[in-house]
Structures are given as C-alpha cells and as structure tokens.
Design a protein around this motif. Structure first.
Motif, PDB file in Angstrom:
ATOM      1  N   LYS A   1       0.808  -1.229   0.000  1.00 62.32           N
ATOM      2  CA  LYS A   1       0.000   0.000   0.000  1.00 62.32           C
ATOM      3  C   LYS A   1       0.840   1.278   0.000  1.00 62.32           C
ATOM      4  O   LYS A   1       0.342   2.353  -0.289  1.00 62.32           O
ATOM      5  CB  LYS A   1      -0.993   0.001   1.171  1.00 62.32           C
TER       6      LYS A   1
ATOM      7  N   ASP B   1     -15.143  -4.207   1.018  1.00 65.05           N
ATOM      8  CA  ASP B   1     -15.788  -4.533   2.294  1.00 65.05           C
ATOM      9  C   ASP B   1     -17.318  -4.481   2.180  1.00 65.05           C
ATOM     10  O   ASP B   1     -18.014  -5.350   2.698  1.00 65.05           O
ATOM     11  CB  ASP B   1     -15.313  -3.582   3.402  1.00 65.05           C
TER      12      ASP B   1
ATOM     13  N   ASP C   1      -6.445   5.209   1.437  1.00 60.73           N
ATOM     14  CA  ASP C   1      -7.559   4.271   1.459  1.00 60.73           C
ATOM     15  C   ASP C   1      -8.834   5.098   1.367  1.00 60.73           C
ATOM     16  O   ASP C   1      -9.234   5.732   2.339  1.00 60.73           O
ATOM     17  CB  ASP C   1      -7.534   3.431   2.737  1.00 60.73           C
TER      18      ASP C   1
ATOM     19  N   THR D   1     -11.727   4.196   1.246  1.00 63.48           N
ATOM     20  CA  THR D   1     -12.921   3.566   1.813  1.00 63.48           C
ATOM     21  C   THR D   1     -12.862   3.447   3.337  1.00 63.48           C
ATOM     22  O   THR D   1     -13.582   2.668   3.933  1.00 63.48           O
ATOM     23  CB  THR D   1     -13.157   2.178   1.174  1.00 63.48           C
TER      24      THR D   1
ATOM     25  N   GLY E   1     -10.387   2.611   5.694  1.00 63.45           N
ATOM     26  CA  GLY E   1      -9.548   1.729   6.514  1.00 63.45           C
ATOM     27  C   GLY E   1     -10.348   0.802   7.414  1.00 63.45           C
ATOM     28  O   GLY E   1     -11.399   0.303   7.034  1.00 63.45           O
TER      29      GLY E   1
ATOM     30  N   LYS F   1     -14.262  -0.662   7.410  1.00 65.04           N
ATOM     31  CA  LYS F   1     -14.451  -2.106   7.351  1.00 65.04           C
ATOM     32  C   LYS F   1     -15.456  -2.571   8.412  1.00 65.04           C
ATOM     33  O   LYS F   1     -16.381  -3.325   8.115  1.00 65.04           O
ATOM     34  CB  LYS F   1     -13.096  -2.777   7.579  1.00 65.04           C
TER      35      LYS F   1
HETATM   36 MG   LIG Z   1      -9.678  -0.991   3.372  1.00 63.34          MG
END
Ligand SMILES: [Mg+2]
Ligand SMILES: Nc1ncnc2c1ncn2[C@@H]1O[C@H](COP(=O)(O)OP(=O)(O)OP(=O)(O)O)[C@@H](O)[C@H]1O
Length: 264
Positions: A18, A155, A215, A217, A219, A223
């Motif tokens: 990442k 997710d 990220d 979305t 992290g 999630k």
């Molecule tokens: Mg993620």
C-alpha cells in the motif's frame, strides 16, 4: 443454494504494497493461492481490495466525491484499468493452483445509490457457485444513480454478498492480526481483541482509525461499519492476518486461529 458459501476478502493491504503505487505483493498472492487451494472450500466467493492499485488513482481524480466534471471520466477508466490489472494477477495465481477462478467485474453488475449497492445482477455469480467456480470480485468504481459514479469498497461488497447468498462464514484478511483497541501500527499499547459483539463494538468505535496510507474507503473503521449488517444477519465473521502463513487456511477450515471473531 444447498451449500452455504464462504466469502473471503483479501485486503489490499495484503495483496499489494500500500506504500508503493501499483505494486502487487506477488509472494503473498502466491502463498494465499496455495492456502485457498489446500483449504478446498466448496462454494467460495473471493473479494479483493484495491490497495495501491485502486485507491491512489481514485483519489487523484476525486472519484469518491462522485461526478463533478468531465475531467474525472478518464479517471474512472484508469481506476478500472488498475483494478483489472490487479485482478488478473490474482486470478492467474489462483488458476495456476488449479482453483477455477473467474473474474466478476463489479462495475458491470452493480449500480449504487449514494454509494450504497442499489442493484446487483447476481444470477451469473450464483450459477458460477452452483457449478463449482470461484467468482473473484473486488473493490471497484461503479456507476451511481445519484452521484454519477462511486467507490464500491470490497468490504461493502463482502457484506452484501454474504447476506444475499446467506453465507456460512466471512473471512477478512488484513495485514494486522485482527481488530485492536487502537491502530497497532502507530499505537504500541493497542491490544488485539479476540472476540467482540456488536454491542461492545459500539463503545470501541471512537478508538478505531481509518488508514494511514491511501484508502478511499475508510480503513479499519470503514471495514467494521460494512461488516456490521452481515454480523447482524448472523453470519460468523472473522478478521485474520493474511500476511501470516496459514491464518487464512485455518479460518477457511473453521479451525482455531489468531484473529478477531465478531458476533451478534
Ligand atoms: Mg480498506
Ligand atoms: N483498531 C484497529 N485495529 C486494527 N487495525 C487498525 C485499527 N485502526 C486502524 N487500523 C489499520 O487498518 C489497516 C487495515 O485497513 P486497510 O483499509 O488499510 O486495509 P485493507 O482493507 O486490507 O485494504 P483495502 O481497502 O485496499 O482492501 C491496518 O493496516 C491497520 O494499520
């Protein structure tokens, strides 16, 4: 479906580096293909994250904010292109381990509304499962009925698929041992939570953080938010460290393993 499927998410934090744009973690992908093959789960759905493929391009073009102007259009294509590359790598490794993996492209079968799945054409996917294929989906940019387009996180996809397919188990693989009382990468006093209920999760939320790396979305916080409805639905959910040997294998087999079990 006669056999309840298992949904496995391979985090972008595992299958990519990442910190480095467009860099796959080939060693991890190869090892995980081996673990998945050995676990030999019938009716498996795989979802992988974007990691350093999807997230940086999506961020560069502000795709998470929806359609604002025509300069973003090429960004949509580039994000799709990046995700397709990562997906192809993963599917290649799976097939080389004799897993009958088939890409299912979310942007071709999902439409969201304000970022939430509104419709999903899941008939091909259901038929694939019935016939013994392993559908491989991923976090993707998709068309959105209000915002033009949106980021659909792996997710959200995991949770939604698990509920719709009435999955028996969700296994979420990340690059840390599970859910901690704080981000283990920055907080040395953070403790691993081995078991948590939805009620207990509520009290912990202020401590869970997003992601230090790109990220789009949300992290770990994003999630947990996404996994909640599936847990609410009664689906056994476990977060494990997919960078460690055999954690995913054991979780797929339903064996005792280091990780976080989330229960209703
Ligand atoms: Mg993620
Ligand atoms: N309370 C917490 N417990 C565990 N991890 C946490 C916590 N708070 C933040 N994190 C961070 O969340 C990261 C995992 O989320 P992240 O979204 O980066 O990975 P991912 O979901 O696997 O990637 P992708 O979104 O690309 O699929 C961990 O690497 C960890 O540093």
């Amino acid at each position: 479906m006669s056999v309840k499927p298992t949904v496995l998410k391979l985090g972008g934090s595992v299958v990519t580096d990442k910190e480095k744009t467009l860099t796959p973690n080939l060693q991890a992908i190869e090892r995980l293909a081996n673990e998945i093959s050995r676990a030999n789960v019938s009716h498996l759905v795989l979802v992988h994250g974007g990691g350093s493929f999807g997230h940086p391009v999506a961020e560069q073009y502000g795709l998470a904010e929806g359609y604002k102007d025509s300069s973003q259009i090429i960004g949509f294509s580039k994000t799709r292109q990046a995700m397709t590359k990562l997906n192809k790598l993963i599917v290649d490794f799976l097939i080389s381990h004799n897993i009958p993996a088939v890409e299912v492209q979310p942007s071709s079968c999902v439409v969201t509304k304000a970022g939430r799945i509104q419709t999903m054409e899941d008939r091909p996917l259901r038929k694939m499962l019935e016939m013994g294929f392993v559908p491989v989906l991923y976090g993707d940019v998709v068309l959105d009925s209000e915002a033009g387009f949106a980021i659909l996180s792996g997710d959200q996809l995991v949770s939604s698929l698990a509920i719709n397919l009435d999955a028996r188990r969700i296994v979420v693989g990340v690059d840390v041992n599970g859910l901690y009382t704080g981000d283990p990468k920055t907080d040395s006093s953070a403790r691993l939570i081995q078991h948590i209920t939805l009620e207990e999760l509520k009290n912990l939320e202020p401590l869970i953080e997003g992601s230090k790396v790109t990220d789009v979305t949300g992290g770990m916080l994003g999630k947990m938010f996404e996994l909640k409805p599936a847990v609410e639905h009664g689906i056994q959910t476990i977060i494990v460290n997919a960078t460690e040997l055999n954690r995913v294998y054991k979780a797929l087999k339903g064996e005792k393993v280091v990780g976080t079990i989330i229960e209703r």
